[in-house]
Enzyme design. Structure first.
Site, PDB file in Angstrom:
ATOM      1  N   LYS A 248      -6.581  -4.905  -2.994  1.00 40.31           N
ATOM      2  CA  LYS A 248      -7.236  -5.443  -1.801  1.00 40.31           C
ATOM      3  C   LYS A 248      -8.232  -4.424  -1.266  1.00 40.31           C
ATOM      4  CE  LYS A 248      -3.762  -4.029   1.659  1.00 40.31           C
ATOM      5  NZ  LYS A 248      -4.652  -3.389   2.634  1.00 40.31           N
TER       6      LYS A 248
ATOM      7  N   ASP B  32       0.799  -1.234   0.000  1.00 42.64           N
ATOM      8  CA  ASP B  32       0.000   0.000   0.000  1.00 42.64           C
ATOM      9  C   ASP B  32       0.833   1.287   0.000  1.00 42.64           C
ATOM     10  OD1 ASP B  32      -1.876  -1.964   0.274  1.00 42.64           O
ATOM     11  OD2 ASP B  32      -2.674  -1.284   2.193  1.00 42.64           O
TER      12      ASP B  32
ATOM     13  N   CYS C  67      -1.354  -2.468   7.966  1.00 43.13           N
ATOM     14  CA  CYS C  67      -1.382  -3.387   6.823  1.00 43.13           C
ATOM     15  C   CYS C  67      -0.074  -4.151   6.626  1.00 43.13           C
ATOM     16  CB  CYS C  67      -1.775  -2.632   5.555  1.00 43.13           C
ATOM     17  SG  CYS C  67      -3.479  -2.005   5.645  1.00 43.13           S
TER      18      CYS C  67
END
Length: 228
Positions: free
Chosen positions: A123, A15, A168
């Site tokens: 995701k 990310d 994450c």
């Protein structure tokens, strides 16, 4: 999966997106953009596969505080009930709206050397569940292609960097351990949302789950270099 003496490492960049980076990200991680040189240096190494993950949320995502009237980002929580099994639930912190599909905030940062990335895995696309881990949400309602990609390459070891260390990145690393991989977080290649808590408690928790936190200059990354 049984990990043998063979060494086929994968790099997962979690990310590394505009909305997670200063100065304009809606959920900017402090100093998040500063990891770019380390991440790009890792991308030059001979990993068996180099994967970038991307939060890619619909506007009505359950983790957005604005979708729960009266909720406050970073303070309010919401209990998510499994869509088909009401006996299962997951409580999540609510966030500012971020990484909405087809918005600039969802883009990978331009500093990232994207040409060296083999696969981009999206995701967080199921509005019904929160998905920190790039493998799956806690209730396994939404499962990405990440696990299959690693299996296809016969990966043995997973090195994780990206944003954010305490959410994450951590969740992805813990899932990798669950899936049977030797797993490492490269410390210089990540930043946490809440640094004091991460330093005081978070690292110990993640290491207690089998993840090793290592340095970019350590022997684990050096082992990757030696594959060249």
């Amino acid at each position: 999966m049984t990990v043998n003496s063979e060494f086929k490492p994968a790099l997962i960049i979690v990310d590394f997106q505009e909305d997670f980076c200063p100065p304009n990200g809606s959920l900017a991680v402090p100093q998040g953009r500063d990891i770019a040189p380390v991440v790009n240096a890792l991308l030059t190494l001979p990993f068996a596969i180099k994967i970038a993950t991307r939060d890619n949320h619909p506007q009505n995502h359950i983790s957005f505080a604005e979708n729960h009237p009266g909720s406050i980002p970073f303070k309010s929580y919401h209990t998510i009930i499994h869509p088909t099994d009401p006996t299962k639930s997951d409580t999540t912190l609510l966030w500012p709206t971020h990484c909405v599909q087809e918005t600039p905030g969802s883009n990978l940062v331009p500093e990232l050397d994207a040409e060296k990335i083999d696969v981009v895995v999206d995701k967080g696309m199921d509005a019904r569940v929160e998905m920190y881990s790039a493998f799956y949400d806690p209730m396994r309602v939404s499962v990405s292609e990440l696990g299959e990609r690693l299996k296809e390459e016969s990966v043995t070891d997973v090195f994780v960097v990206g944003l954010a260390a305490d959410y994450c990145v951590r969740a992805t690393a813990e899932s990798a351990v669950e899936e049977g991989y030797r797993t490492f977080i490269v410390e210089e290649g990540t930043r946490p949302v809440m640094r004091e808590i991460w330093e005081a408690e978070g690292k110990k928790v993640v290491e207690g789950k089998g993840v090793r936190i290592v340095s970019v200059d350590g022997e684990e990354v050096a082992r990757v270099r030696k594959l060249a």
